[in-house]
Design a protein around this motif. Structure first.
Motif: not given
Length: 341
Positions: A288-292, A330-337
């Protein structure tokens, strides 16, 4: 039955210590077992095979400066579980990695993970509507089998072989009478299997670090092995209550195979697919949030193959599981572009 794991509470870092941390702004119930990557010799032949099994190409990423291309396939369409979501917002994607020139190299071959001394990755599995008809269709198309339905004692599973020799398990989605035909629109990319040295250690990692849920255990004491199936229940909401055969109806499961006694062996037991000879590359979790998520992994003292800050690609990270298998994050791009891919 399947409780979501929302990791915004306080948790204990290591048994026997008094150190606690508050988790970062990441929720593992939103994670997805996004894809499984395998290297292929000839993408034309591999794409033809997997499309024959009903998969659709949903993305292609080319890196000519580094001389490789990535092909992403999944079950699409009105009967699929994943629909037409962005490729990072799915379970059960198959990534084919092609390094330019291998298709013309007579000496190039991949390690399929099932031959000594390079066993590790086992197979991907597709659940089908009519297993007898599905296997007949594959055989009639000229594709070989590692195990046909009629071979051995287990008459309910088969293993086809893709053009590189990777095993593709064929299992039955449900036990209803489905007639005499098969329709690939009904198929599921059900799971990926890896062998693990120590079941307890690996389960702890995938449950506590990656936030997966243990959904099913199959003990085979007479044969000396256990199977553990894990997944993200919240990402398969249709499957939680009304599925006739829940494990086989899902997409994006991870199967851990533990052979009794391997936990007592010294040193690494299995080949991770990235040391020579190469084959299987990695599993991938979209978050949901790659950095976090990466901050949380750091707080849990994971072993890293690549942090976000390493190298030129700042939108992917890789952690290592207890057996040294690579897990891409990886980042889920649908949740956070965040990325334009």
């Amino acid at each position: 039955m399947f409780a979501s794991k929302v990791l915004n509470l306080r948790f204990h870092i290591r048994p026997g210590t008094n150190r606690y941390l508050t988790t970062m702004a990441t929720d593992t119930s939103k994670y997805k077992l996004n894809h499984t990557m395998i290297r292929v010799k000839d993408p034309k032949k591999s794409l033809e095979f997997y499309k024959f099994l009903g998969l659709s190409q949903i993305q292609q990423l080319d890196f000519p400066e580094n001389k490789f291309s990535l092909y992403f396939l999944a079950y699409n369409g009105p009967k699929s579980l994943q629909g037409d979501r962005h490729w990072t917002d799915r379970n059960a994607v198959l990534e084919l990695t092609h390094n330019y020139g291998t298709e013309n190299d007579p000496n190039y071959s991949v390690a399929n993970g099932n031959t000594e001394p390079h066993r590790g990755f086992g197979h991907i599995a597709i659940s089908v509507d009519n297993i007898e008809a599905a296997c007949t269709r594959i055989e009639d198309a000229g594709y070989p089998f590692q195990k046909k339905l009629t071979d051995g004692r287990m008459k309910h599973i088969a293993f086809a072989k893709d053009p590189d020799g990777y095993w593709v398990e064929i299992i039955r989605r449900h036990n209803e009478d489905v007639g005499i035909a098969t329709d690939t629109a009904n198929y599921r990319l059900n799971h990926s299997m890896i062998r693990v040295k120590c079941a307890e250690t690996s389960l702890k990692f995938y449950e506590e670090v990656l936030g997966m849920t243990l959904l099913r255990t199959s003990e085979n004491q007479n044969s000396g092995f256990n199977l553990y199936f894990l997944g993200y229940p919240a990402s398969n909401p249709k499957m939680q209550n009304d599925a006739k055969n829940p494990a086989a109806e899902w997409e994006g499961l991870l199967e851990l195979t533990w052979n009794y006694g391997t936990e007592k062996q010294e040193g690494p037991v299995y080949h991770n697919g990235n040391a020579e000879p190469q084959g299987f590359g990695h599993l991938c979790v979209s978050v949901d949030d790659l950095n976090a998520a990466c901050e949380r992994f750091e707080s849990l003292n994971v072993n890293w193959k690549k942090r976000l800050t390493d190298g030129r690609m700042k939108n992917v990270a890789f952690v290592l599981d207890p057996d040294g298998y690579w897990i891409e994050v990886i980042q889920n791009e649908a949740l956070k572009r965040t990325s334009n891919w």
